[in-house]
Design a protein around this motif. Sequence first.
Motif, PDB file in Angstrom:
ATOM      1  N   LYS A 156      -3.214  -2.489  -5.973  1.00 58.64           N
ATOM      2  CA  LYS A 156      -2.870  -1.078  -5.822  1.00 58.64           C
ATOM      3  C   LYS A 156      -1.378  -0.910  -5.557  1.00 58.64           C
ATOM      4  N   ALA A 157      -0.816  -1.835  -4.787  1.00 63.22           N
ATOM      5  CA  ALA A 157       0.616  -1.766  -4.486  1.00 63.22           C
ATOM      6  C   ALA A 157       1.443  -1.896  -5.758  1.00 63.22           C
ATOM      7  N   ILE A 158       1.047  -2.807  -6.656  1.00 69.39           N
ATOM      8  CA  ILE A 158       1.773  -2.989  -7.908  1.00 69.39           C
ATOM      9  C   ILE A 158       1.696  -1.717  -8.743  1.00 69.39           C
ATOM     10  N   ALA A 159       0.533  -1.068  -8.742  1.00 67.18           N
ATOM     11  CA  ALA A 159       0.395   0.194  -9.485  1.00 67.18           C
ATOM     12  C   ALA A 159       1.255   1.290  -8.856  1.00 67.18           C
ATOM     13  N   LEU A 160       1.254   1.382  -7.525  1.00 70.94           N
ATOM     14  CA  LEU A 160       2.013   2.422  -6.829  1.00 70.94           C
ATOM     15  C   LEU A 160       3.513   2.253  -6.983  1.00 70.94           C
ATOM     16  N   LYS A 161       3.953   1.039  -7.242  1.00 70.26           N
ATOM     17  CA  LYS A 161       5.392   0.785  -7.393  1.00 70.26           C
ATOM     18  C   LYS A 161       5.996   1.641  -8.498  1.00 70.26           C
ATOM     19  N   ARG A 162       5.205   2.003  -9.512  1.00 68.54           N
ATOM     20  CA  ARG A 162       5.704   2.764 -10.656  1.00 68.54           C
ATOM     21  C   ARG A 162       5.818   4.254 -10.366  1.00 68.54           C
ATOM     22  N   ALA A 163       5.283   4.711  -9.236  1.00 66.57           N
ATOM     23  CA  ALA A 163       5.263   6.143  -8.954  1.00 66.57           C
ATOM     24  C   ALA A 163       6.591   6.615  -8.362  1.00 66.57           C
ATOM     25  N   PRO A 164       7.000   7.864  -8.644  1.00 67.34           N
ATOM     26  CA  PRO A 164       8.151   8.431  -7.942  1.00 67.34           C
ATOM     27  C   PRO A 164       7.900   8.428  -6.436  1.00 67.34           C
ATOM     28  N   GLU A 165       8.964   8.420  -5.658  1.00 67.37           N
ATOM     29  CA  GLU A 165       8.819   8.189  -4.218  1.00 67.37           C
ATOM     30  C   GLU A 165       7.912   9.197  -3.539  1.00 67.37           C
ATOM     31  N   ASP A 166       8.058  10.501  -3.857  1.00 65.04           N
ATOM     32  CA  ASP A 166       7.227  11.506  -3.179  1.00 65.04           C
ATOM     33  C   ASP A 166       5.754  11.346  -3.548  1.00 65.04           C
ATOM     34  N   LEU A 167       5.484  11.073  -4.840  1.00 59.33           N
ATOM     35  CA  LEU A 167       4.095  10.851  -5.256  1.00 59.33           C
ATOM     36  C   LEU A 167       3.565   9.560  -4.661  1.00 59.33           C
ATOM     37  N   ARG A 168       4.408   8.532  -4.574  1.00 57.22           N
ATOM     38  CA  ARG A 168       3.991   7.246  -3.998  1.00 57.22           C
ATOM     39  C   ARG A 168       3.508   7.429  -2.570  1.00 57.22           C
ATOM     40  N   GLU A 169       4.232   8.210  -1.781  1.00 54.29           N
ATOM     41  CA  GLU A 169       3.835   8.441  -0.388  1.00 54.29           C
ATOM     42  C   GLU A 169       2.486   9.141  -0.310  1.00 54.29           C
ATOM     43  N   ALA A 170       2.273  10.122  -1.185  1.00 48.14           N
ATOM     44  CA  ALA A 170       1.000  10.843  -1.178  1.00 48.14           C
ATOM     45  C   ALA A 170      -0.150   9.937  -1.588  1.00 48.14           C
ATOM     46  N   LEU A 171       0.054   9.132  -2.625  1.00 47.44           N
ATOM     47  CA  LEU A 171      -1.004   8.239  -3.088  1.00 47.44           C
ATOM     48  C   LEU A 171      -1.270   7.125  -2.082  1.00 47.44           C
ATOM     49  N   LEU A 172      -0.226   6.656  -1.406  1.00 47.00           N
ATOM     50  CA  LEU A 172      -0.419   5.625  -0.389  1.00 47.00           C
ATOM     51  C   LEU A 172      -1.306   6.133   0.731  1.00 47.00           C
ATOM     52  N   ALA A 173      -1.126   7.408   1.100  1.00 51.31           N
ATOM     53  CA  ALA A 173      -1.917   7.989   2.187  1.00 51.31           C
ATOM     54  C   ALA A 173      -3.403   8.061   1.847  1.00 51.31           C
ATOM     55  N   GLU A 174      -3.731   8.199   0.568  1.00 53.98           N
ATOM     56  CA  GLU A 174      -5.141   8.279   0.181  1.00 53.98           C
ATOM     57  C   GLU A 174      -5.594   7.079  -0.640  1.00 53.98           C
ATOM     58  N   SER A 175      -4.857   5.979  -0.552  1.00 56.14           N
ATOM     59  CA  SER A 175      -5.152   4.809  -1.400  1.00 56.14           C
ATOM     60  C   SER A 175      -6.518   4.194  -1.109  1.00 56.14           C
ATOM     61  N   ASP A 176      -7.021   4.319   0.123  1.00 56.40           N
ATOM     62  CA  ASP A 176      -8.338   3.750   0.437  1.00 56.40           C
ATOM     63  C   ASP A 176      -9.429   4.360  -0.421  1.00 56.40           C
ATOM     64  N   ALA A 177      -9.275   5.636  -0.781  1.00 61.14           N
ATOM     65  CA  ALA A 177     -10.317   6.336  -1.533  1.00 61.14           C
ATOM     66  C   ALA A 177     -10.094   6.276  -3.033  1.00 61.14           C
ATOM     67  N   LEU A 178      -9.019   5.619  -3.471  1.00 67.88           N
ATOM     68  CA  LEU A 178      -8.692   5.585  -4.895  1.00 67.88           C
ATOM     69  C   LEU A 178      -8.819   4.172  -5.444  1.00 67.88           C
ATOM     70  N   SER A 179      -9.269   4.060  -6.680  1.00 65.49           N
ATOM     71  CA  SER A 179      -9.267   2.777  -7.364  1.00 65.49           C
ATOM     72  C   SER A 179      -7.909   2.561  -8.007  1.00 65.49           C
ATOM     73  N   VAL A 180      -7.648   1.349  -8.474  1.00 64.26           N
ATOM     74  CA  VAL A 180      -6.391   1.076  -9.173  1.00 64.26           C
ATOM     75  C   VAL A 180      -6.278   1.965 -10.409  1.00 64.26           C
ATOM     76  N   GLN A 181      -7.371   2.123 -11.139  1.00 61.09           N
ATOM     77  CA  GLN A 181      -7.345   2.947 -12.347  1.00 61.09           C
ATOM     78  C   GLN A 181      -7.042   4.405 -12.020  1.00 61.09           C
ATOM     79  N   GLN A 182      -7.610   4.915 -10.931  1.00 57.91           N
ATOM     80  CA  GLN A 182      -7.341   6.296 -10.530  1.00 57.91           C
ATOM     81  C   GLN A 182      -5.882   6.488 -10.132  1.00 57.91           C
TER      82      GLN A 182
END
Length: 301
Positions: free
Chosen positions: A206-232
């Motif tokens: 998941k961290a490798i996938a999140l690396k591609r996100a813009p910083e503001d989106l990365r922070e939001a996705l990190l906060a809900e990463s437990d409920a998300l799959s890598v594909q999501q």
Amino acid sequence: MAGFTSPPAPDVQTDLAIDAIRPRPQQPRRSFTPESLGRLTDSIRTHGILQPLSVHQTAAGYDLISGERRLRAARTAGLTTVPVKVFSGLTERQVQQLSAVENLQREDLNPVDEADAVLDILSAELDLPKDQLTPRLERWKSMRMRDPALARASEDERQAIAHLDTLFRGLSRGEWTSFVANRLPVLRLPAPLLEAVREGRLDYTKAIALKRAPEDLREALLAESDALSVQQIRQRIQEASRTSAPHEDLDRALETFRRLTAKEQLAKLTPEARRELLSLLTQAAAVMGERSSPPARQRLK
């Protein structure tokens, strides 16, 4: 000790006062979550320490080789002594190797500390500083991929690559090229993702996938990463990219255009370049639904 594949036998196994043991700052394992320490503390209160710590006896005292998590939990549990394997007469390189290998053998070592531990071993074995090691490994991997027989490699490069093959067989970590491709990237994660993986709050993939996100989106996705799959996570990043990328590209292009069309830059244009620029501006005006005005033509003459 010729290398980590033939570690030395401890001089003795005994009990040692906790306060006599000094943790080393170079410990491969650097993350100790309160939850895991709490569980280990409860286990030690009930069952004691089942696996002895390893220490290196020097003239100055006892330096911890491995077992810092057990040492911390034992202190919290109220123990005053812990079982230890005592080594002596080791070089700093041997201590570094033994510490890394013992930590690699632990099943709960996180990917960040695992990669660090492997690099510690390779740094000692190849006699290279860690900050020089990663680019060398990546170059050697490219060489191996392009030229499996290493026909164009120098003798030093062939020896280093052969040594890597031997080292990774002893580590039971698969091919070193796979380590370079799939494990080293974890150390280049942005700091928030790196710490989340190190602390066990975020899965490596998941961290490798999140690396591609813009910083503001990365922070939001990190906060809900437990409920998300890598594909999501990837889908959310792609959706955001489709929405924002055109505007971002246009903004960057306009900023570049404003910089390049400053008066001092226009003054440097040749007559031919001025005519070409005027033609392009006319086309741009047509795209925007406007016609070029005479003043615009006059400014470029």
